[in-house]
Design a protein around this motif. Structure first.
Motif, PDB file in Angstrom:
ATOM      1  N   GLU A 161      26.076  -8.489   3.465  1.00  0.00           N
ATOM      2  CA  GLU A 161      24.932  -6.976   2.870  1.00  0.00           C
ATOM      3  C   GLU A 161      23.842  -7.576   1.816  1.00  0.00           C
ATOM      4  N   ARG A 162      24.078  -8.592   0.944  1.00  0.00           N
ATOM      5  CA  ARG A 162      23.771  -9.486  -0.041  1.00  0.00           C
ATOM      6  C   ARG A 162      22.777 -10.304   0.275  1.00  0.00           C
ATOM      7  N   ARG A 163      23.239 -10.784   2.241  1.00  0.00           N
ATOM      8  CA  ARG A 163      22.287 -11.367   2.325  1.00  0.00           C
ATOM      9  C   ARG A 163      21.203 -11.077   2.983  1.00  0.00           C
ATOM     10  N   VAL A 164      20.988  -9.382   3.403  1.00  0.00           N
ATOM     11  CA  VAL A 164      20.320  -8.548   4.028  1.00  0.00           C
ATOM     12  C   VAL A 164      19.237  -8.519   2.888  1.00  0.00           C
ATOM     13  N   ARG A 165      19.743  -7.689   1.328  1.00  0.00           N
ATOM     14  CA  ARG A 165      18.964  -7.633   1.015  1.00  0.00           C
ATOM     15  C   ARG A 165      18.053  -8.682   0.478  1.00  0.00           C
ATOM     16  N   ASP A 166      18.747  -9.979  -0.159  1.00  0.00           N
ATOM     17  CA  ASP A 166      18.013 -11.010  -0.657  1.00  0.00           C
ATOM     18  C   ASP A 166      16.674 -11.921   1.447  1.00  0.00           C
ATOM     19  N   LEU A 167      17.323 -11.536   2.230  1.00  0.00           N
ATOM     20  CA  LEU A 167      16.023 -11.297   3.180  1.00  0.00           C
ATOM     21  C   LEU A 167      15.002 -10.205   2.437  1.00  0.00           C
ATOM     22  N   ALA A 168      15.874  -8.730   2.723  1.00  0.00           N
ATOM     23  CA  ALA A 168      14.733  -8.271   2.531  1.00  0.00           C
ATOM     24  C   ALA A 168      13.201  -8.640   1.081  1.00  0.00           C
ATOM     25  N   LYS A 169      14.049  -8.640  -0.104  1.00  0.00           N
ATOM     26  CA  LYS A 169      13.126  -9.252  -0.588  1.00  0.00           C
ATOM     27  C   LYS A 169      11.865 -10.455  -0.151  1.00  0.00           C
ATOM     28  N   GLY A 170      13.111 -11.208   0.646  1.00  0.00           N
ATOM     29  CA  GLY A 170      11.391 -12.304   1.525  1.00  0.00           C
ATOM     30  C   GLY A 170      10.561 -11.765   1.783  1.00  0.00           C
ATOM     31  N   ALA A 171      11.276 -10.310   2.950  1.00  0.00           N
ATOM     32  CA  ALA A 171      10.078 -10.498   3.565  1.00  0.00           C
ATOM     33  C   ALA A 171       9.427  -9.631   3.125  1.00  0.00           C
TER      34      ALA A 171
ATOM     35  N   LEU B 130      13.370  -4.662  -1.248  1.00  0.00           N
ATOM     36  CA  LEU B 130      11.870  -4.313  -0.565  1.00  0.00           C
ATOM     37  C   LEU B 130      11.130  -4.275  -1.568  1.00  0.00           C
ATOM     38  N   ALA B 131      11.641  -2.777  -2.335  1.00  0.00           N
ATOM     39  CA  ALA B 131      11.539  -2.964  -3.477  1.00  0.00           C
ATOM     40  C   ALA B 131      10.846  -3.543  -4.589  1.00  0.00           C
ATOM     41  N   PHE B 132      11.833  -4.533  -5.083  1.00  0.00           N
ATOM     42  CA  PHE B 132      11.352  -5.876  -5.707  1.00  0.00           C
ATOM     43  C   PHE B 132      10.539  -6.536  -5.039  1.00  0.00           C
ATOM     44  N   GLY B 133      11.125  -6.894  -3.643  1.00  0.00           N
ATOM     45  CA  GLY B 133       8.907  -7.617  -3.468  1.00  0.00           C
ATOM     46  C   GLY B 133       7.859  -7.198  -4.101  1.00  0.00           C
ATOM     47  N   SER B 134       8.052  -6.060  -3.603  1.00  0.00           N
ATOM     48  CA  SER B 134       6.512  -5.127  -3.254  1.00  0.00           C
ATOM     49  C   SER B 134       6.414  -4.312  -5.127  1.00  0.00           C
ATOM     50  N   ASP B 135       7.199  -4.050  -5.447  1.00  0.00           N
ATOM     51  CA  ASP B 135       7.080  -3.224  -6.855  1.00  0.00           C
ATOM     52  C   ASP B 135       7.080  -1.969  -6.766  1.00  0.00           C
ATOM     53  N   LEU B 136       7.871  -1.258  -6.313  1.00  0.00           N
ATOM     54  CA  LEU B 136       7.963   0.206  -5.496  1.00  0.00           C
ATOM     55  C   LEU B 136       8.633   0.905  -5.853  1.00  0.00           C
ATOM     56  N   PRO B 137       8.087   2.457  -6.271  1.00  0.00           N
ATOM     57  CA  PRO B 137       9.730   2.825  -6.960  1.00  0.00           C
ATOM     58  C   PRO B 137      10.820   3.673  -5.514  1.00  0.00           C
ATOM     59  N   VAL B 138      11.701   3.954  -5.736  1.00  0.00           N
ATOM     60  CA  VAL B 138      12.330   4.922  -4.677  1.00  0.00           C
ATOM     61  C   VAL B 138      12.566   5.765  -4.797  1.00  0.00           C
ATOM     62  N   ALA B 139      12.803   6.551  -3.561  1.00  0.00           N
ATOM     63  CA  ALA B 139      12.518   8.022  -3.514  1.00  0.00           C
ATOM     64  C   ALA B 139      14.750   8.186  -2.687  1.00  0.00           C
TER      65      ALA B 139
ATOM     66  N   VAL C  46      12.812   6.764  -8.659  1.00  0.00           N
ATOM     67  CA  VAL C  46      14.179   6.444  -9.396  1.00  0.00           C
ATOM     68  C   VAL C  46      13.154   4.794  -9.312  1.00  0.00           C
ATOM     69  N   ALA C  47      13.563   3.451 -10.143  1.00  0.00           N
ATOM     70  CA  ALA C  47      13.632   2.598  -9.956  1.00  0.00           C
ATOM     71  C   ALA C  47      14.658   1.566  -9.395  1.00  0.00           C
ATOM     72  N   LEU C  48      14.785   0.613  -9.249  1.00  0.00           N
ATOM     73  CA  LEU C  48      15.592  -0.353  -7.540  1.00  0.00           C
ATOM     74  C   LEU C  48      17.141  -0.276  -8.563  1.00  0.00           C
ATOM     75  N   GLN C  49      16.892  -0.541  -9.592  1.00  0.00           N
ATOM     76  CA  GLN C  49      18.408  -1.340  -9.827  1.00  0.00           C
ATOM     77  C   GLN C  49      19.366   0.281  -9.617  1.00  0.00           C
TER      78      GLN C  49
ATOM     79  N   ARG D  15       0.517  -1.339   0.300  1.00  0.00           N
ATOM     80  CA  ARG D  15       0.031  -0.205   0.281  1.00  0.00           C
ATOM     81  C   ARG D  15       0.469   1.549  -0.208  1.00  0.00           C
ATOM     82  N   CYS D  16       1.781   1.138   0.172  1.00  0.00           N
ATOM     83  CA  CYS D  16       2.694   2.421   0.794  1.00  0.00           C
ATOM     84  C   CYS D  16       3.694   2.706  -1.497  1.00  0.00           C
ATOM     85  N   ASP D  17       3.095   4.249  -1.279  1.00  0.00           N
ATOM     86  CA  ASP D  17       3.816   4.326  -2.172  1.00  0.00           C
ATOM     87  C   ASP D  17       5.546   4.684  -2.910  1.00  0.00           C
ATOM     88  N   ALA D  18       5.802   4.601  -2.023  1.00  0.00           N
ATOM     89  CA  ALA D  18       7.193   4.869  -1.897  1.00  0.00           C
ATOM     90  C   ALA D  18       8.375   4.661  -1.186  1.00  0.00           C
ATOM     91  N   ILE D  19       9.430   3.651  -1.479  1.00  0.00           N
ATOM     92  CA  ILE D  19      10.603   4.178  -0.153  1.00  0.00           C
ATOM     93  C   ILE D  19      11.099   4.565   0.087  1.00  0.00           C
TER      94      ILE D  19
END
Length: 236
Positions: free
Chosen positions: A225-235, A82-91, A205-208, A56-60
């Motif tokens: 740090e890559r593990r944290v990123r991957d955990l965020a994708k899972g969350a 988080l942005a990958f898993g939720s398809d949200l734009p990034v600020a 911006v897009a997540l990349q 429901r968030c508009d951006a991260i």
């Protein structure tokens, strides 16, 4: 109004915030070594408290730096996940601008010319000068890395940031130290506020493209740090 989730981990103070309408709620923790362990639980607590799903968030929004290598990389990895898993734009929000926003808020809107100084360790500081106007913040002097004695703002400014305390001897006698707010640090609360402006102005911006702002040599994400990123994708 838009719903903005924000994180800031560029210093020893890690924080997360959720800006939902006129309500701003936040969490924070100290200890740079634990940022990768604490930031995701803080995000989950905020969303649960507000009763808002991440989708429901508009951006991260996140603090892109400058700051500690580990801190800004952690924020980048979490936000990308988080942005990958939720398809949200990034600020992306510059941490020094977030400090300027904190100074503006702390002075009741009086501090419109701000010098933000963040301890960069190794005898140096990150600093920038900002001016607030009808269109928000404008950089008078862009973020740079230098020794404390090389900090040279233009005109009268209100100074803030822990770099002022870390190198107090070097700053002694400088006019901008009068009334300085050395306790102010980058915080997700201001990252959320500035992030909303970025979202509403169509500057996300897009997540990349959610990359840290380094003023020292760039380094890659570590395995942890890559593990944290991957955990965020899972969350997400």
């Amino acid at each position: 109004m838009s719903i903005i989730l924000a994180i800031e981990t560029s210093t020893e103070l890690a924080s997360a915030a959720l800006l939902h309408g006129d309500e701003l709620i936040s969490r924070e923790s100290l200890g740079v070594q634990t940022h990768s362990e604490t930031i995701l639980p803080m995000v989950q607590q905020l969303l649960a408290q507000a009763g808002v799903a991440l989708s429901r968030c508009d951006a991260i929004a996140f603090g892109v730096g400058p700051g500690s290598f580990t801190g800004v990389r952690t924020a980048c990895g979490v936000v990308q996940g988080l942005a990958f898993g939720s398809d949200l734009p990034v600020a992306p929000v510059v941490t020094l601008e977030a400090m300027a926003q904190a100074c503006l808020e702390a002075t009741g809107g009086q501090a419109k010319d701000v010098l933000a100084v963040l301890d960069a360790r190794m005898g140096e500081v990150y600093w920038a000068q900002y001016r607030h106007g009808a269109d928000g913040w404008q950089a008078v002097l862009e973020p740079v890395l230098s020794t404390a004695i090389d900090v040279r703002p233009q005109g009268l400014v209100r100074a803030c940031g822990n770099g002022l305390a870390a190198y107090a001897k070097d700053f002694a006698g400088q006019a901008f130290t009068v009334g300085a707010m050395a306790q102010l640090m980058p915080h997700a609360a201001q990252v959320a506020t500035l992030g909303r402006g970025i979202f509403e102005q169509g500057r996300t911006v897009a997540l990349q493209d959610a990359q840290p702002l380094y003023l020292r040599n760039k380094v890659a994400l570590t395995t942890a740090e890559r593990r944290v990123r991957d955990l965020a994708k899972g969350a997400a």
